[in-house]
Design a protein around this motif. Structure first.
Motif, short mmCIF file in Angstrom:
data_model
loop_
_atom_site.label_atom_id
_atom_site.label_comp_id
_atom_site.label_asym_id
_atom_site.label_seq_id
_atom_site.Cartn_x
_atom_site.Cartn_y
_atom_site.Cartn_z
N MET A 80 0.94 -1.36 -0.16
CA MET A 80 0.14 -0.33 0.16
C MET A 80 1.12 1.26 -0.33
O MET A 80 1.41 1.34 1.08
N ASN A 81 0.94 1.87 -1.21
CA ASN A 81 2.19 3.09 -0.96
C ASN A 81 0.93 4.22 -1.42
O ASN A 81 -0.36 3.89 -0.75
N ASN B 89 8.61 4.95 5.18
CA ASN B 89 8.23 3.73 4.47
C ASN B 89 7.29 4.34 4.69
O ASN B 89 6.72 4.98 5.46
N GLU C 171 3.01 -2.73 5.84
CA GLU C 171 4.43 -2.81 6.23
C GLU C 171 4.99 -2.83 6.79
O GLU C 171 5.20 -3.81 8.23
N ASN D 113 4.80 2.70 2.97
CA ASN D 113 3.80 0.94 3.19
C ASN D 113 3.04 1.33 4.54
O ASN D 113 4.28 0.45 5.17
#
Length: 183
Positions: A1-2, A81, A86, A83
């Motif tokens: 998921m960016n 990060n 993550e 994401n």
């Protein structure tokens, strides 16, 4: 998921809880800030958390946070990060020692904006916490990290006593108490 996927997920995020509805738009707007995923954004930044439950939805894994001296879900800073899924999974592993974590749903489980008190390194600021629902086995050994005083699988019915008036944890508890257990 960016970053773009996060913004899209936030735009479609629906919740019956008024307190979450109040800050969804703030989360969406924060995704446009280049520093949103960095601690350098002193007024507030994204963090990610894992609401870890057992498969039968009778217990949640909580950490007794060393600095805040409160029982909380596991999670932490994005540190650049973008994401957040993550980040949540990495923080869950680092803070618990659990290996067999299972993501229940790739979607956002919960969001919460909360204030972090000033400390020796940082001024008072907000955490824009994006949370994900994760399952783990209660018989897997736990490892307490330096960030925690303790880790414990807490029975759902005792969580309100343990977390006191932490409305966001009580909200996540309510969400998982109502959810169906998938076998």
């Amino acid at each position: 998921m960016n970053r773009e996927e996060l913004a899209k997920a936030l735009k479609s995020y629906r919740t019956p809880f008024e307190e979450e509805q109040l800050f969804v738009q703030q989360f969406i707007e924060l995704t446009d800030d280049p520093l949103a995923f960095h601690r350098d954004r002193k007024e507030g930044h994204f963090t990610a958390s894992a609401w870890i439950v057992n498969k039968t939805r009778t217990h949640a894994l909580l950490t007794h946070h060393r600095k805040l001296n409160r029982w909380l879900q596991l999670g932490g800073h994005a540190d650049g990060n973008e994401n957040l899924l993550e980040v949540a999974m990495n923080e869950a592993r680092e803070e618990s020692g659990l290996i067999s974590l299972k993501l229940v749903d790739r979607g956002i489980f919960d969001i919460d904006k909360h204030i972090i008190p000033a400390n020796a390194k940082d001024p008072q600021h907000f955490h824009y916490d994006v949370r994900f629902l994760i399952e783990a086995a209660m018989d897997e050994p736990l490892t307490i990290s330096e960030e925690s005083k303790d880790l414990a699988w807490v029975k759902y019915e005792t969580i309100p006593d343990v977390v006191k008036a932490n409305d966001s944890i009580l909200r996540m508890l309510e969400k998982t108490s109502k959810s169906e257990v998938v076998c």
